[in-house]
Design a protein around this motif. Structure first.
Motif, PDB file in Angstrom:
ATOM      1  N   PRO A 219     -20.362  55.919  96.199  1.00  0.00           N
ATOM      2  CA  PRO A 219     -21.257  56.545  96.892  1.00  0.00           C
ATOM      3  C   PRO A 219     -21.341  55.931  98.536  1.00  0.00           C
ATOM      4  O   PRO A 219     -21.680  56.900  99.407  1.00  0.00           O
ATOM      5  N   ASP A 220     -20.834  55.055  98.715  1.00  0.00           N
ATOM      6  CA  ASP A 220     -20.800  54.498 100.081  1.00  0.00           C
ATOM      7  C   ASP A 220     -19.298  54.723 100.877  1.00  0.00           C
ATOM      8  O   ASP A 220     -19.279  54.314 101.891  1.00  0.00           O
ATOM      9  N   ARG A 221     -18.475  55.458  99.823  1.00  0.00           N
ATOM     10  CA  ARG A 221     -17.417  55.714 100.858  1.00  0.00           C
ATOM     11  C   ARG A 221     -17.050  57.343 100.728  1.00  0.00           C
ATOM     12  O   ARG A 221     -17.658  58.208  99.984  1.00  0.00           O
ATOM     13  N   ILE A 222     -16.283  57.676 101.708  1.00  0.00           N
ATOM     14  CA  ILE A 222     -16.187  59.103 102.193  1.00  0.00           C
ATOM     15  C   ILE A 222     -15.129  59.616 101.404  1.00  0.00           C
ATOM     16  O   ILE A 222     -13.816  59.201 101.121  1.00  0.00           O
ATOM     17  N   PRO A 223     -15.162  60.878 100.620  1.00  0.00           N
ATOM     18  CA  PRO A 223     -14.079  61.395  99.788  1.00  0.00           C
ATOM     19  C   PRO A 223     -13.218  62.140 100.625  1.00  0.00           C
ATOM     20  O   PRO A 223     -13.406  63.070 101.421  1.00  0.00           O
ATOM     21  N   LEU A 224     -11.791  61.767 100.469  1.00  0.00           N
ATOM     22  CA  LEU A 224     -10.580  62.475 100.795  1.00  0.00           C
ATOM     23  C   LEU A 224     -10.146  63.241  99.752  1.00  0.00           C
ATOM     24  O   LEU A 224      -9.775  62.839  98.841  1.00  0.00           O
ATOM     25  N   VAL A 225     -10.049  64.739 100.014  1.00  0.00           N
ATOM     26  CA  VAL A 225      -9.594  65.626  98.850  1.00  0.00           C
ATOM     27  C   VAL A 225      -8.249  66.171  99.405  1.00  0.00           C
ATOM     28  O   VAL A 225      -7.988  66.800 100.355  1.00  0.00           O
ATOM     29  N   PHE A 226      -7.172  65.877  98.590  1.00  0.00           N
ATOM     30  CA  PHE A 226      -6.046  66.336  98.788  1.00  0.00           C
ATOM     31  C   PHE A 226      -5.821  67.228  97.910  1.00  0.00           C
ATOM     32  O   PHE A 226      -5.820  67.336  96.476  1.00  0.00           O
ATOM     33  N   VAL A 227      -4.947  68.373  98.476  1.00  0.00           N
ATOM     34  CA  VAL A 227      -4.646  69.668  97.791  1.00  0.00           C
ATOM     35  C   VAL A 227      -3.157  69.821  98.032  1.00  0.00           C
ATOM     36  O   VAL A 227      -2.405  70.176  99.338  1.00  0.00           O
ATOM     37  N   HIS A 228      -2.165  69.973  96.994  1.00  0.00           N
ATOM     38  CA  HIS A 228      -0.623  69.936  97.222  1.00  0.00           C
ATOM     39  C   HIS A 228      -0.138  71.268  97.624  1.00  0.00           C
ATOM     40  O   HIS A 228      -1.201  72.292  97.348  1.00  0.00           O
ATOM     41  N   PRO A 234       0.247  66.945  92.105  1.00  0.00           N
ATOM     42  CA  PRO A 234      -0.413  65.724  92.967  1.00  0.00           C
ATOM     43  C   PRO A 234       0.197  64.470  93.297  1.00  0.00           C
ATOM     44  O   PRO A 234      -0.031  63.959  94.023  1.00  0.00           O
ATOM     45  N   PHE A 235       1.418  64.422  92.432  1.00  0.00           N
ATOM     46  CA  PHE A 235       2.284  63.303  92.884  1.00  0.00           C
ATOM     47  C   PHE A 235       2.755  63.198  94.106  1.00  0.00           C
ATOM     48  O   PHE A 235       3.278  62.137  94.808  1.00  0.00           O
ATOM     49  N   THR A 236       2.839  64.427  94.735  1.00  0.00           N
ATOM     50  CA  THR A 236       3.204  64.398  96.228  1.00  0.00           C
ATOM     51  C   THR A 236       2.450  63.565  97.202  1.00  0.00           C
ATOM     52  O   THR A 236       3.127  63.148  98.139  1.00  0.00           O
ATOM     53  N   TRP A 237       1.000  63.315  96.634  1.00  0.00           N
ATOM     54  CA  TRP A 237       0.277  62.640  97.609  1.00  0.00           C
ATOM     55  C   TRP A 237       0.444  60.850  97.333  1.00  0.00           C
ATOM     56  O   TRP A 237      -0.336  60.230  98.110  1.00  0.00           O
ATOM     57  N   VAL A 238       1.391  60.539  96.170  1.00  0.00           N
ATOM     58  CA  VAL A 238       1.259  59.293  96.040  1.00  0.00           C
ATOM     59  C   VAL A 238       1.422  58.212  97.654  1.00  0.00           C
ATOM     60  O   VAL A 238       0.806  57.431  97.765  1.00  0.00           O
ATOM     61  N   GLN A 239       2.507  58.667  98.205  1.00  0.00           N
ATOM     62  CA  GLN A 239       3.223  57.970  99.143  1.00  0.00           C
ATOM     63  C   GLN A 239       1.792  57.965 100.271  1.00  0.00           C
ATOM     64  O   GLN A 239       1.577  57.112 101.041  1.00  0.00           O
ATOM     65  N   THR A 240       1.404  58.936 100.528  1.00  0.00           N
ATOM     66  CA  THR A 240       0.360  59.105 101.590  1.00  0.00           C
ATOM     67  C   THR A 240      -0.844  58.454 101.232  1.00  0.00           C
ATOM     68  O   THR A 240      -1.488  57.750 102.184  1.00  0.00           O
ATOM     69  N   ILE A 241      -1.250  58.454  99.946  1.00  0.00           N
ATOM     70  CA  ILE A 241      -2.425  57.592  99.787  1.00  0.00           C
ATOM     71  C   ILE A 241      -2.243  56.212  99.924  1.00  0.00           C
ATOM     72  O   ILE A 241      -2.894  55.412 100.325  1.00  0.00           O
ATOM     73  N   SER A 297       0.845  73.010 103.021  1.00  0.00           N
ATOM     74  CA  SER A 297       1.632  74.384 102.722  1.00  0.00           C
ATOM     75  C   SER A 297       0.334  75.216 102.145  1.00  0.00           C
ATOM     76  O   SER A 297      -0.606  75.527 102.567  1.00  0.00           O
ATOM     77  N   MET A 298       0.849  75.622 100.837  1.00  0.00           N
ATOM     78  CA  MET A 298      -0.301  76.560 100.129  1.00  0.00           C
ATOM     79  C   MET A 298      -1.562  75.966  99.923  1.00  0.00           C
ATOM     80  O   MET A 298      -2.688  76.498  99.927  1.00  0.00           O
ATOM     81  N   GLY A 299      -1.720  74.360  99.830  1.00  0.00           N
ATOM     82  CA  GLY A 299      -2.984  73.898  99.675  1.00  0.00           C
ATOM     83  C   GLY A 299      -4.000  73.947 100.576  1.00  0.00           C
ATOM     84  O   GLY A 299      -5.116  74.218 100.631  1.00  0.00           O
TER      85      GLY A 299
END
Length: 304
Positions: A219-228, A234-241, A297-299
Motif C-alpha cells: 500500500p505504500d508504493r505506487i502501482p505502475l501498470v504495463f500493457v504490452h 508480458p515478457f516484453t516488459w522484463v528489461q524495462t522493469i 503500441s496497441m497497449g
C-alpha cells in the motif's frame, strides 16, 4: 559447510552446521560492502539455512523456536517477526537461491553487494490468490542471522524497502538480487511464436487474460501498470522493469503490475477487460495509491 549441504545428514544437524558457519564468520563481516571469504560463507549459510528450514519435511522446523544440535554446538533459533523492513515469516511458501535462477531475458543483473543470503521469496497458494501469476508472486529477500551467544535470530529482510540493516550490532548494506524475482518467471522457448499466436488466433493463446502483480501488493508504493502491444507478451516488459528497479528510489516507491492479453482480440474488448481488472484491484485494495498506466503500441490504445 560440506556436511550442512549433504542430503544424507539429518535436517537438524545440517541446520546447526549452517548456524555454526554463520556464527564463526559473523564477527569477521567488516563493513560488509566487499566480498571476503567470511562474508561469502556467512551469506551462503544464511541463505541455504533459510531454504532448508522452509522446504524440509513440510516446513516442520519453520517459524517457531527450535533447538538445533550439530556435531560441535547447540543453538536456539527463532525467526524475527514482521516489521516495516522485515517480511512476515510465513508469507512466502518457498525460497529460491539467486544462483539457481537462470537469467534468460535480462542482460544486466541488478545485484547489491552486502551481507545476508540473497533469495527469491515465492508465494504460491491454493486456491490461487487474485492477481497472482501462475507461478506465484515473488520478491527479493535477504536472510540475515544475529547471534547472542548460542541464541540466533533469523530475519527475512526487505532490501527494496531498506537497503541496510543492523546485523551483528553494526549497520551494513544488505546483499540482494533484484533481477532474480523477475527471472523466476521463465519465458517459453518459443516466445515470439506465442506472441504471434495471440495476435492471429486469440483462442489458442496459452495465458489467461488478466492483471498480474509482479511483487506482493504494497500500500505504500505506487502501482505502475504495463500493457504490452501487438504480437507481444508480458515478457516484453522484463528489461524495462529490470532497468527501473536499478534505481533504489524507484524500487522503494513503485510496484509493478502487468496486464496480459492476446492481441488478436478486438481492441475494445481488451480495453474493457483491462478496465474490469483495474476495477477489481480498486475493490480489493481500495486504499492503493493512484496507479500509472504505461502502454506500448496497441497497449497504448487500450488505455485511452
Amino acid at each position: 559447510m560440506h556436511e550442512a549441504r549433504s542430503a544424507s545428514v539429518p535436517v537438524e544437524t545440517r541446520a546447526a552446521d549452517y548456524l555454526q558457519a554463520a556464527s564463526m564468520t559473523a564477527p569477521l563481516l567488516g563493513s560488509g560492502s566487499q566480498e571476503t571469504p567470511a562474508v561469502n560463507t556467512y551469506n551462503s549459510a544464511c541463505g541455504e539455512l533459510t531454504v532448508l528450514l522452509r522446504s524440509s519435511e513440510g516446513g516442520r522446523l519453520w517459524n517457531h523456536p527450535v533447538t538445533l544440535t550439530g556435531n560441535n554446538s547447540t543453538y536456539h533459533l527463532r525467526l524475527e517477526p514482521a516489521s516495516h523492513a522485515v517480511w512476515t515469516p510465513n508469507y512466502f511458501t518457498s525460497f529460491e537461491l539467486e544462483q539457481q535462477i537462470k537469467e534468460k531475458l535480462i542482460r544486466k543483473e541488478n545485484i547489491h553487494k552486502g551481507v545476508g543470503g540473497a533469495l527469491v521469496g515465492v508465494r504460491k497458494v491454493n486456491p490461487p490468490e487474485k492477481f497472482a501469476p501462475p507461478r506465484g508472486i515473488t520478491a527479493a529477500v535477504t536472510a540475515t542471522l544475529d547471534f547472542h551467544g548460542k541464541d540466533a535470530t533469523l530475519a527475512l529482510r526487505r532490501p527494496a524497502k531498506q537497503p541496510t540493516a543492523t546485523v551483528e550490532g553494526k549497520t551494513r548494506p544488505l546483499a540482494a538480487n533484484f533481477s532474480a524475482p523477475m527471472s523466476y518467471y521463465q519465458p517459453p522457448g518459443n516466445l515470439m511464436f506465442v506472441g504471434l499466436l495471440g495476435g492471429f488466433n486469440a483462442t489458442k493463446y496459452p495465458a489467461p487474460t488478466g492483471l498480474y502483480f509482479m511483487q506482493p501488493y504494497d500500500p505504500d508504493r505506487i502501482p505502475l501498470v504495463f500493457v504490452h502491444g501487438l504480437f507481444s507478451t508480458p515478457f516484453t516488459w522484463v528489461q524495462t522493469i529490470n532497468g527501473l528497479q536499478a534505481d533504489p528510489e524507484i524500487r522503494k516507491h513503485y510496484q509493478f503490475w502487468i496486464f496480459a492479453y492476446p492481441t488478436g482480440n478486438p481492441i475494445l474488448y481488451s480495453a474493457l477487460r483491462l478496465r474490469e481488472e483495474l476495477a477489481k484491484a480498486d475493490q480489493l485494495y481500495p486504499n492503493h495509491k493512484p496507479y500509472i498506466v504505461v502502454g506500448h503500441s496497441m497497449g497504448g490504445m487500450l488505455t485511452n
